[in-house]
Design an enzyme around this catalytic site. Structure first.
Site, PDB file in Angstrom:
ATOM      1  CG  ASP A   1      -1.631   8.202 -12.627  1.00 27.66           C
ATOM      2  OD1 ASP A   1      -1.143   7.102 -12.311  1.00 27.66           O
ATOM      3  OD2 ASP A   1      -1.233   9.282 -12.183  1.00 27.66           O
TER       4      ASP A   1
ATOM      5  CG  ASP B   1       0.261  13.156 -12.133  1.00 27.01           C
ATOM      6  OD1 ASP B   1       0.758  12.283 -12.864  1.00 27.01           O
ATOM      7  OD2 ASP B   1       0.412  13.163 -10.895  1.00 27.01           O
TER       8      ASP B   1
ATOM      9  CG  ASP C   1       0.880   9.523 -15.955  1.00 28.28           C
ATOM     10  OD1 ASP C   1       1.398  10.547 -16.433  1.00 28.28           O
ATOM     11  OD2 ASP C   1       0.091   9.527 -15.008  1.00 28.28           O
TER      12      ASP C   1
HETATM   13  P1  ADP Z   1       0.664   5.876  -9.893  1.00 31.32           P
HETATM   14  O1  ADP Z   1       0.532   4.966 -11.049  1.00 31.32           O
HETATM   15  O2  ADP Z   1      -0.369   5.574  -8.841  1.00 31.32           O
HETATM   16  O3  ADP Z   1       0.689   7.328 -10.255  1.00 31.32           O
HETATM   17  P2  ADP Z   1       3.528   5.516  -9.845  1.00 31.32           P
HETATM   18  O4  ADP Z   1       3.613   4.565 -10.982  1.00 31.32           O
HETATM   19  O5  ADP Z   1       3.985   6.901 -10.087  1.00 31.32           O
HETATM   20  O6  ADP Z   1       2.072   5.529  -9.207  1.00 31.32           O
HETATM   21  O7  ADP Z   1       4.373   4.941  -8.634  1.00 31.32           O
HETATM   22  C1  ADP Z   1       4.112   3.615  -8.172  1.00 31.32           C
HETATM   23  C2  ADP Z   1       4.895   3.276  -6.946  1.00 31.32           C
HETATM   24  O8  ADP Z   1       6.295   3.401  -7.173  1.00 31.32           O
HETATM   25  C3  ADP Z   1       4.611   4.172  -5.774  1.00 31.32           C
HETATM   26  O9  ADP Z   1       3.441   3.784  -5.110  1.00 31.32           O
HETATM   27  C4  ADP Z   1       5.883   3.959  -4.932  1.00 31.32           C
HETATM   28  O10 ADP Z   1       5.771   2.773  -4.206  1.00 31.32           O
HETATM   29  C5  ADP Z   1       6.959   3.801  -5.982  1.00 31.32           C
HETATM   30  N1  ADP Z   1       7.645   5.078  -6.223  1.00 31.32           N
HETATM   31  C6  ADP Z   1       7.570   5.830  -7.335  1.00 31.32           C
HETATM   32  N2  ADP Z   1       8.326   6.928  -7.225  1.00 31.32           N
HETATM   33  C7  ADP Z   1       8.882   6.904  -5.992  1.00 31.32           C
HETATM   34  C8  ADP Z   1       9.755   7.767  -5.258  1.00 31.32           C
HETATM   35  N3  ADP Z   1      10.197   8.929  -5.758  1.00 31.32           N
HETATM   36  N4  ADP Z   1      10.115   7.408  -4.014  1.00 31.32           N
HETATM   37  C9  ADP Z   1       9.652   6.281  -3.497  1.00 31.32           C
HETATM   38  N5  ADP Z   1       8.840   5.429  -4.109  1.00 31.32           N
HETATM   39  C10 ADP Z   1       8.441   5.709  -5.353  1.00 31.32           C
HETATM   40 MG    MG Z   2       0.916   9.288 -11.089  1.00 30.54          MG
END
Ligand code: ADP
Ligand code: MG
Length: 631
Positions: free
Chosen positions: A321, A517, A521
C-alpha cells in the site's frame, strides 16, 4: 516428547539417575561393592530415569490414545534389563533423561524470551487526581486517567501525551533502538521508557488491553497455530512410533528365526527400537520455529504462528500500500484554494468533515487547521467512502470531501480555477456541497527514509515488488520514482476491491504478501497469502487482519523478517536431513552390523540434542535493521 513446564525436579531426577548409573558401573568395572549397593543403585537409576517418562507416556496413551516416543525408550531399557544388560539399559535411561532435561530447558528459554516482556511493566504509576498526584497500582488505571511520567520512567499502560514532550526508548516494543520524539497528542506504548521530559499522559487502554498483553496474546496464540512442517512432524511421529514398535517386534522374531538365541534377539530388537526412534525428527521443526518466533518478537516483528513464518520465507511478490506504508502517512497540506474566498471558513468546514476519519489525509488537514488556530466545524452523520472520500451534514445541508471519484458521485465537475492544482503530482482533496465545488487542498506525503532501502533488500532476495494505491497516477509516479520503482510496478486509482483483485492476479507468480497499515486495505491484507500490518504498536484492528505485524514504522524490519524466515526454513531442512540421516545410519547399524545398544543410545540422543541446538541458533539471531538482510 510432551513438553512439561520445565522445573528443577527433572534436573534432580536426572542427577539421581546418573548417580545410580555411576555407582552401578563402579560395581561392574572396578570392584564389588558391599552387598546390594550396586543392585540398589541400578534400581534407583531405572526409577529416576524411567518412571517420569513412563508415567507421562502412559497418561498420554490413556487419555489421548497417542503413543508417545518416550515409551519406546522405556521399553528398550526394560528389554535390555531382561536379557542381563541392565547397565546398558541404565546408560540409555541416563542419557535419555539428560537430553530431555536439556531439551526442555532449551525450549523453555525460547518460550520465555517473550514473557520476559511482562517483567518490563512497572508495578505502580503516578496518577493525577483531584487531590494531587498519588502512587497507584497499574492494574487500577482505567482509560481517561492521567498519569505523570518522569524521566527514566516506564510507561505503565498505553496512552496519549496531553502535556509535555520528550523522547522515548521504544526498543522493547518495536525493536528499534533510536529514541522516538513524542509531542502532544502522540501515542505512547506500555513498557517503553521515557528518556527525558516530563509528560502527562492520558490512559487510553487498561492494562489487560495494552501493548504487552497484546504481544503476549499474539505470541502464545501463535505457538498454538502450527506450521505445515510442524504438523508433518507430529503426524509422522505418531505413525512412525507405532511402526517402530511393530518393526522391532518383527525384527525380534526375525533375529530369532535366523538362529540368534532369544536373549540376543531381544537385545538387538531393543537396539533397533532406540536407533529407529524419531525423537530428533519430531523436535527438529518446533525447535527452529519457536526460536525464530522469539527472536522475531524481540526484534519487533510478531508472527501469528509458524505458518506465517514459513509463508513469508516463500513469498515471491510483495505488494505495498502506498499511503502510510511506503510513505510516512504524516502528510502535510501544501496548497489551498477556496473558491468563495474565505480560506478560514473553508478549512474549518473541511477539518470538521475530516475530524472523524482515520486516513492520513484527514490528519494532515486537521493539523493544518489547528496550526492556523481554527477549530473544526461540527459535522454530523459522517459516512466514509473508502478510496473516495467522506460525506456529512451541517446545518446548511450535505457536504462532501474527496477525489475525482467523489466528484463524479456528486455529479459535480472540476471548476477551471482548480485545474492547475489538479494537474500537479500531489494528492488533491476537493470539498463541495451537492454539485457546487467549494475549493480544494493539495496534500503531499513523502516516502519514509527507510522504504527504498527495504525494497532494494527484498529485490536482492529475489522478490518482485508492487505498489498499490487509491491515489492518483501522478502522485503514485512521483512517489514510485523516489523509491526506485518501475512504471509497471505501480498501480494507481484503485478501490479497496481492486487491491484484492490485483493481489489475486499476482498469485500467478507465486505466494503474495500484502503490506498495509490497515486503513482501507484490511481486505487485501486478509486475502494475501501473508498479510503484513505495519506500525501497529497498539492498533488492534490491523493486528487482527494480519499474519505478520511490524511493531515499528520501518519496512526494513520486513526484509529482515523475511531473511530470518528463510534462515529458519534452511535450519529446518538441515535438521530434518540430519535427523533422518542419523536415524538411517543407526538403523542400518543395528540391523546389519550388530551395533551395541550404548552406541545406538549415544547416536540417538546426540542427534536429538544437535537438532535442538541447531534450532536454538536462531534465537541468537534477532532481527536487526542493519547488516545482513538479503538472506
Ligand atoms: P492508499 O491506497 O494510497 O493508501 P486510499 O485508498 O486510502 O489510498 O485513498 C485513496 C484516495 O481516496 C486518496 O488519495 C484520497 O484522494 C481519497 N480519500 C480517501 N480517504 C479520504 C478522506 N478521508 N478525505 C479525503 N479524501 C480521501
Ligand atoms: Mg493506505
Amino acid at each position: 516428547m510432551a513438553s512439561e513446564p520445565e522445573d528443577d525436579s527433572s534436573l534432580y531426577l536426572t542427577l539421581l539417575c546418573w548417580a545410580g548409573l555411576l555407582i552401578a558401573a563402579a560395581e561392574a568395572f572396578i570392584q564389588p561393592l558391599p552387598v546390594g549397593l550396586g543392585a540398589g543403585a541400578m534400581v534407583v537409576a531405572y526409577l529416576a530415569g524411567g518412571v517420569p517418562a513412563a508415567r507421562s507416556a502412559l497418561i498420554e496413551l490413556w487419555q489421548d490414545r497417542r503413543l508417545d516416543i518416550d515409551l519406546l525408550m522405556v521399553i528398550a531399557a526394560l528389554a535390555a534389563a531382561a536379557v542381563g544388560a541392565a547397565l546398558e539399559g541404565a546408560v540409555l535411561l541416563a542419557l535419555f533423561s539428560l537430553s530431555q532435561t536439556l531439551e526442555h530447558r532449551a525450549m523453555g528459554k525460547a518460550r520465555r524470551a517473550v514473557e520476559a516482556l511482562m517483567h518490563l511493566r512497572p508495578e505502580t504509576a503516578l496518577r493525577e487526581g483531584p487531590d494531587g498526584v498519588t502512587e497507584v497500582p497499574v492494574v487500577s488505571l482505567v482509560p481517561g486517567d492521567r498519569v505523570i511520567l518522569r524521566p527514566g520512567a516506564r510507561v505503565p499502560v498505553d496512552g496519549r501525551v496531553i502535556t509535555g514532550a520528550g523522547h522515548m526508548d521504544e526498543s522493547t516494543v518495536t525493536g528499534e533502538s533510536l529514541p522516538v520524539r513524542k509531542d502532544q497528542g502522540a501515542l505512547v506504548h506500555e513498557a517503553t521508557v521515557n528518556l527525558d521530559g516530563i509528560l502527562t499522559v492520558e490512559v487510553t487502554r487498561s492494562l489487560a488491553h495494552s501493548t504487552v498483553a497484546q504481544m503476549i496474546r499474539l505470541v502464545t496464540e501463535a505457538q498454538a497455530m502450527k506450521a505445515p512442517s510442524e504438523r508433518f512432524s507430529d503426524w509422522f511421529g505418531q505413525r512412525y512410533t507405532i511402526a517402530v514398535l511393530a518393526g522391532s517386534i518383527l525384527a525380534y522374531v526375525g533375529f530369532w528365526l535366523t538362529g540368534h538365541p532369544p536373549d540376543q534377539a531381544l537385545y538387538r530388537a531393543a537396539t533397533l527400537l532406540v536407533a529407529a526412534s524419531p525423537c530428533a525428527v519430531v523436535i527438529s521443526v518446533p525447535a527452529a520455529i519457536l526460536s525464530a518466533l522469539s527472536a522475531a518478537a524481540r526484534g519487533g516483528v510478531l508472527f501469528k504462528g509458524g505458518a506465517a513464518l514459513e509463508g513469508l520465507a516463500e513469498v515471491k511478490v510483495f505488494a505495498f500500500d502506498k499511503t502510510g506504508t511506503l510513505t510516512t502517512g504524516k502528510a502535510a497540506v501544501t496548497g489551498l484554494t477556496a473558491l468563495k474566498g474565505d480560506e478560514a471558513a473553508f478549512l474549518t468546514l473541511l477539518a470538521g468533515l475530516e475530524a472523524q476519519s482515520e486516513h492520513p489525509i484527514a490528519s494532515a488537514i486537521r493539523r493544518e487547521a489547528s496550526n492556523r488556530g481554527l477549530a473544526p466545524a461540527q459535522i454530523d452523520g459522517v459516512r466514509s467512502f473508502p478510496s473516495e472520500g467522506i460525506i456529512g451534514r451541517d446545518p446548511a445541508g450535505e457536504v462532501w470531501a474527496g477525489n475525482a471519484r467523489m466528484l463524479d458521485r456528486m455529479g459535480a465537475t472540476l471548476p477551471p480555477a482548480l485545474a492547475v492544482m489538479a494537474d500537479g503530482a500531489e494528492t488533491l482533496v476537493l470539498m463541495g456541497r451537492g454539485h457546487h465545488v467549494l475549493g480544494a487542498v493539495t496534500v503531499a506525503d513523502e516516502p519514509r527514509a527507510t522504504s527504498a532501502e527495504a525494497l532494494a533488500a527484498l529485490r536482492r532476495g529475489g522478490a518482485a515488488i508492487l505498489m498499490m494505491t487509491g491515489d492518483r497516477q501522478a502522485v503514485a509516479s512521483r512517489i514510485g520514482a523516489r523509491l526506485g520503482l518501475q512504471p509497471d510496478e505501480i498501480s494507481a486509482g484503485l478501490l479497496p476491491g481492486d487491491k484484492v483483485k490485483l493481489v489475486d492476479a499476482a498469485t500467478a507468480k507465486g505466494k503474495v504478501a500484502f503490506i498495509g497499515d490497515g486503513v482501507n486495505d484490511a481486505a487485501a491484507l486478509a486475502r494475501a497469502d501473508v498479510g503484513v500490518a505495519m506500525g501497529v504498536a497498539g492498533s488492534e484492528v490491523a493486528l487482527q487482519a494480519a499474519d505478520v505485524a511490524l511493531m515499528a514504522d520501518d519496512l526494513r524490519k520486513l526484509s529482515a523478517a523475511r531473511a530470518l524466515a528463510r534462515r529458519t526454513a534452511r535450519v529446518i531442512r538441515q535438521n530434518l536431513t540430519l535427523a533422518l540421516g542419523a536415524m538411517a545410519v543407526l538403523v542400518a547399524g543395528s540391523l546389519f552390523f550388530n551395533l551395541p545398544l550404548p552406541l545406538a543410545v549415544i547416536g540417538h540422543e546426540g542427534g536429538t540434542l544437535l537438532v535442538v541446538l541447531n534450532g536454538l541458533r536462531l534465537l541468537a539471531d534477532p532481527i536487526r535493521t542493519s547488516g545482513r538482510q538479503n538472506g
